[in-house]
Design a protein around this motif. Structure first.
Motif, PDB file in Angstrom:
ATOM      1  N   ASN A 138      -2.158   1.619  15.407  1.00 16.46           N
ATOM      2  CA  ASN A 138      -2.732   0.272  15.491  1.00 16.46           C
ATOM      3  C   ASN A 138      -4.081   0.114  14.819  1.00 16.46           C
ATOM      4  N   MET A 139      -4.768   1.218  14.535  1.00 14.20           N
ATOM      5  CA  MET A 139      -6.100   1.105  13.948  1.00 14.20           C
ATOM      6  C   MET A 139      -6.059   1.420  12.460  1.00 14.20           C
ATOM      7  N   GLU A 140      -6.923   0.743  11.709  1.00  9.11           N
ATOM      8  CA  GLU A 140      -6.902   0.865  10.252  1.00  9.11           C
ATOM      9  C   GLU A 140      -8.285   0.589   9.683  1.00  9.11           C
ATOM     10  N   VAL A 141      -8.462   0.934   8.423  1.00  9.25           N
ATOM     11  CA  VAL A 141      -9.717   0.669   7.719  1.00  9.25           C
ATOM     12  C   VAL A 141      -9.529  -0.535   6.804  1.00  9.25           C
ATOM     13  N   ARG A 142     -10.384  -1.513   6.969  1.00  6.51           N
ATOM     14  CA  ARG A 142     -10.453  -2.663   6.068  1.00  6.51           C
ATOM     15  C   ARG A 142     -11.509  -2.366   5.011  1.00  6.51           C
ATOM     16  N   LEU A 143     -11.103  -2.221   3.763  1.00  8.48           N
ATOM     17  CA  LEU A 143     -12.016  -1.863   2.692  1.00  8.48           C
ATOM     18  C   LEU A 143     -12.842  -3.061   2.231  1.00  8.48           C
ATOM     19  N   ASP A 144     -14.074  -2.777   1.831  1.00  5.26           N
ATOM     20  CA  ASP A 144     -14.946  -3.819   1.288  1.00  5.26           C
ATOM     21  C   ASP A 144     -14.733  -3.940  -0.228  1.00  5.26           C
ATOM     22  N   GLU A 145     -13.493  -4.061  -0.597  1.00  4.05           N
ATOM     23  CA  GLU A 145     -13.101  -4.218  -1.997  1.00  4.05           C
ATOM     24  C   GLU A 145     -11.972  -5.247  -2.071  1.00  4.05           C
ATOM     25  N   VAL A 146     -11.842  -5.894  -3.224  1.00  2.77           N
ATOM     26  CA  VAL A 146     -10.781  -6.892  -3.404  1.00  2.77           C
ATOM     27  C   VAL A 146      -9.488  -6.142  -3.726  1.00  2.77           C
ATOM     28  N   VAL A 147      -8.728  -5.847  -2.675  1.00  2.00           N
ATOM     29  CA  VAL A 147      -7.460  -5.140  -2.822  1.00  2.00           C
ATOM     30  C   VAL A 147      -6.403  -5.839  -1.968  1.00  2.00           C
ATOM     31  N   HIS A 148      -5.178  -5.854  -2.476  1.00  2.00           N
ATOM     32  CA  HIS A 148      -4.095  -6.532  -1.780  1.00  2.00           C
ATOM     33  C   HIS A 148      -2.916  -5.624  -1.496  1.00  2.00           C
ATOM     34  N   ASN A 149      -2.924  -4.418  -2.083  1.00  9.05           N
ATOM     35  CA  ASN A 149      -1.789  -3.514  -1.917  1.00  9.05           C
ATOM     36  C   ASN A 149      -2.240  -2.075  -2.174  1.00  9.05           C
ATOM     37  N   ALA A 150      -1.328  -1.148  -1.948  1.00  9.49           N
ATOM     38  CA  ALA A 150      -1.660   0.269  -2.082  1.00  9.49           C
ATOM     39  C   ALA A 150      -2.020   0.640  -3.518  1.00  9.49           C
ATOM     40  N   GLU A 151      -1.368   0.015  -4.486  1.00  6.80           N
ATOM     41  CA  GLU A 151      -1.637   0.330  -5.890  1.00  6.80           C
ATOM     42  C   GLU A 151      -3.083  -0.003  -6.255  1.00  6.80           C
ATOM     43  N   GLU A 152      -3.573  -1.123  -5.775  1.00  8.55           N
ATOM     44  CA  GLU A 152      -4.957  -1.515  -6.076  1.00  8.55           C
ATOM     45  C   GLU A 152      -5.956  -0.598  -5.381  1.00  8.55           C
ATOM     46  N   VAL A 153      -5.592  -0.094  -4.206  1.00 12.01           N
ATOM     47  CA  VAL A 153      -6.456   0.872  -3.520  1.00 12.01           C
ATOM     48  C   VAL A 153      -6.516   2.177  -4.306  1.00 12.01           C
ATOM     49  N   ARG A 154      -5.371   2.638  -4.756  1.00 15.38           N
ATOM     50  CA  ARG A 154      -5.351   3.883  -5.543  1.00 15.38           C
ATOM     51  C   ARG A 154      -6.106   3.717  -6.858  1.00 15.38           C
ATOM     52  N   ALA A 155      -6.118   2.518  -7.393  1.00 14.24           N
ATOM     53  CA  ALA A 155      -6.857   2.274  -8.633  1.00 14.24           C
ATOM     54  C   ALA A 155      -8.362   2.454  -8.427  1.00 14.24           C
ATOM     55  N   LEU A 156      -8.831   2.334  -7.176  1.00 14.05           N
ATOM     56  CA  LEU A 156     -10.241   2.584  -6.858  1.00 14.05           C
ATOM     57  C   LEU A 156     -10.558   4.072  -6.825  1.00 14.05           C
ATOM     58  N   GLY A 157      -9.509   4.884  -6.769  1.00 12.33           N
ATOM     59  CA  GLY A 157      -9.699   6.331  -6.666  1.00 12.33           C
ATOM     60  C   GLY A 157      -9.427   6.878  -5.284  1.00 12.33           C
ATOM     61  N   ILE A 158      -9.098   6.017  -4.329  1.00  8.08           N
ATOM     62  CA  ILE A 158      -8.820   6.462  -2.958  1.00  8.08           C
ATOM     63  C   ILE A 158      -7.425   7.058  -2.891  1.00  8.08           C
ATOM     64  N   GLU A 159      -7.320   8.190  -2.184  1.00  8.25           N
ATOM     65  CA  GLU A 159      -6.037   8.854  -2.035  1.00  8.25           C
ATOM     66  C   GLU A 159      -5.970   9.524  -0.667  1.00  8.25           C
ATOM     67  N   VAL A 160      -4.772   9.870  -0.257  1.00  8.21           N
ATOM     68  CA  VAL A 160      -4.581  10.628   0.980  1.00  8.21           C
ATOM     69  C   VAL A 160      -5.421  11.911   0.905  1.00  8.21           C
ATOM     70  N   GLY A 161      -6.121  12.202   1.985  1.00  6.33           N
ATOM     71  CA  GLY A 161      -6.969  13.396   2.026  1.00  6.33           C
ATOM     72  C   GLY A 161      -8.435  13.127   1.798  1.00  6.33           C
ATOM     73  N   ASP A 162      -8.789  11.895   1.421  1.00  5.50           N
ATOM     74  CA  ASP A 162     -10.206  11.582   1.244  1.00  5.50           C
ATOM     75  C   ASP A 162     -10.905  11.527   2.603  1.00  5.50           C
ATOM     76  N   PHE A 163     -12.144  12.010   2.637  1.00  7.07           N
ATOM     77  CA  PHE A 163     -12.905  12.062   3.887  1.00  7.07           C
ATOM     78  C   PHE A 163     -13.511  10.702   4.217  1.00  7.07           C
ATOM     79  N   VAL A 164     -13.558  10.424   5.523  1.00 11.88           N
ATOM     80  CA  VAL A 164     -14.126   9.180   6.033  1.00 11.88           C
ATOM     81  C   VAL A 164     -15.237   9.532   7.015  1.00 11.88           C
ATOM     82  N   SER A 165     -16.431   9.007   6.773  1.00 15.04           N
ATOM     83  CA  SER A 165     -17.565   9.237   7.677  1.00 15.04           C
ATOM     84  C   SER A 165     -17.959   7.917   8.325  1.00 15.04           C
ATOM     85  N   PHE A 166     -18.590   8.029   9.491  1.00 11.46           N
ATOM     86  CA  PHE A 166     -18.957   6.857  10.286  1.00 11.46           C
ATOM     87  C   PHE A 166     -20.445   6.550  10.149  1.00 11.46           C
ATOM     88  N   ASP A 167     -20.766   5.284  10.099  1.00 11.25           N
ATOM     89  CA  ASP A 167     -22.163   4.853  10.054  1.00 11.25           C
ATOM     90  C   ASP A 167     -22.871   5.353  11.318  1.00 11.25           C
TER      91      ASP A 167
END
Length: 346
Positions: A138-167
């Motif tokens: 149920n939980m997910e990350v909303r990116l601060d980028e103009v993306v509408h699908n997985a292809e546009e996210v991958r075009a940013l360079g994001i991929e499975v295995g990337d690290f996520v840190s918390f503010d």
């Protein structure tokens, strides 16, 4: 030791992203800090850092450890909507990161911000917004980028295995509190660095050669279980004291751990730490942490024949929105200062 300087150092450390598995930047910061003090350091193959202060007795060693790795997450899946599904790093619950700002670091080093939200966040759309389970589905990350699908996210360079840190959202209050994520265990790291600085400034020769391990895999269970010299007799983990119902630990004293999930800590060392606190007017609390393990217990499990102990500042709301007070930092620092100059129990 200057407690105000220690708190400023804590604020700096918590602001450097370092989820377990991605700690190179913060280890480099600590390494440079120690180099300015002309302290000998080395990195182990796991990426941790070991600083050594020679002592009068080179046949018996001490080791103190604090960990610089933190809780975090890793990209598990890029959803068709362009949002990210997470897998957690470390022992915490999804509800503790709901609504948190975060940063995704791609394998090329690019950093992209976002917010961790329930999929069913909008109460104007989802009837079960409050009741839905806070979990991976149920939980997910909303990116601060103009993306509408997985292809546009991958075009940013994001991929499975990337690290996520918390503010960390670090704040220092006029009443002496520091509140931030990742005080576990960067508060203790700062205390050890300031201790080394004080020993250098006062030109104190320690009774035994003493190693300071800044470990980087504690949150996943094996940060401090290697690179312990055969000469090491005493091994003291400096990590947060856990607070809650039935706990003695508070935000104003140093917590001396009697037992955690791994079992009791060394009885003679524990009694010695208590006596040092009494002899030097250091405020302390003895406590048991029921769901807890430390680098010292990891070292015992790895088979090292050592005397092991655990102390640290009391931290409220561990593995969530943490807080401690300058008096707890001060009492922990004082106990460590007297401990490293004392005789061993064996």
């Amino acid at each position: 030791m200057n407690t105000k300087e220690t708190i400023q150092l804590i604020a700096k450390l918590v602001s450097i992203p370092s989820p377990s598995g991605n700690t190179y930047e913060v280890i480099s910061y600590v390494e440079n800090y120690l180099k300015e003090l002309n302290v000998e350091t080395m990195r182990n193959r796991k990426g941790g850092l070991i600083a050594t202060l020679p002592g009068k007795d080179t046949n018996k060693h001490r080791m103190l450890t604090a960990h610089v790795d933190t809780l975090g997450a890793i990209v598990k899946e890029i959803k068709p909507s362009g949002r990210l599904k997470l897998d957690l790093i470390g022992g915490f619950k999804y509800n503790s990161i709901e609504g948190e700002y975060c940063e995704i670091e791609t394998s090329s080093g690019k950093k992209i911000t976002g917010t961790i939200l329930m999929h069913q966040t909008s109460v104007h759309v989802y009837k079960d917004a409050g009741k839905a389970e806070r979990n991976q589905e149920n939980m997910e990350v909303r990116l601060d980028e103009v993306v509408h699908n997985a292809e546009e996210v991958r075009a940013l360079g994001i991929e499975v295995g990337d690290f996520v840190s918390f503010d960390p959202r670090v704040q220092i209050t006029s009443s002496g509190y520091i509140k931030s994520r990742h005080l576990d265990d960067k508060a203790s790291v700062a205390i050890l660095l300031q201790l080394i600085q004080q020993l250098r400034a006062e030109k104190i020769e320690l009774p035994y050669t003493t190693h300071f391990l800044i470990s980087n895999n504690e949150e996943i269970g094996y940060g401090g279980n290697s690179n312990i010299t055969p000469e090491t007799v005493e091994y003291l983990a400096v990590d947060m004291g856990a607070m809650g119902d039935g706990q003695a630990t508070d935000e104003y004293t140093v917590s001396i751990c009697v037992k955690d999930a791994s079992g009791p800590y060394h009885y003679e060392l524990r009694k010695k730490l208590v006596q040092l606190a009494k002899d030097n007017d250091i405020r302390y609390k003895l406590d048991i942490y029921p769901f807890y393990g430390s680098d010292a217990s990891a070292a015992i499990r790895a088979g090292h024949d050592i005397v092991h102990g655990l102390i640290g500042p009391g931290i409220d709301s561990s593995h969530a929105f943490e807080r401690t007070h300058e008096s707890s930092i001060e009492n922990t620092a004082k106990l460590l200062y007297h401990y490293v100059q004392s005789k061993m129990v064996l």
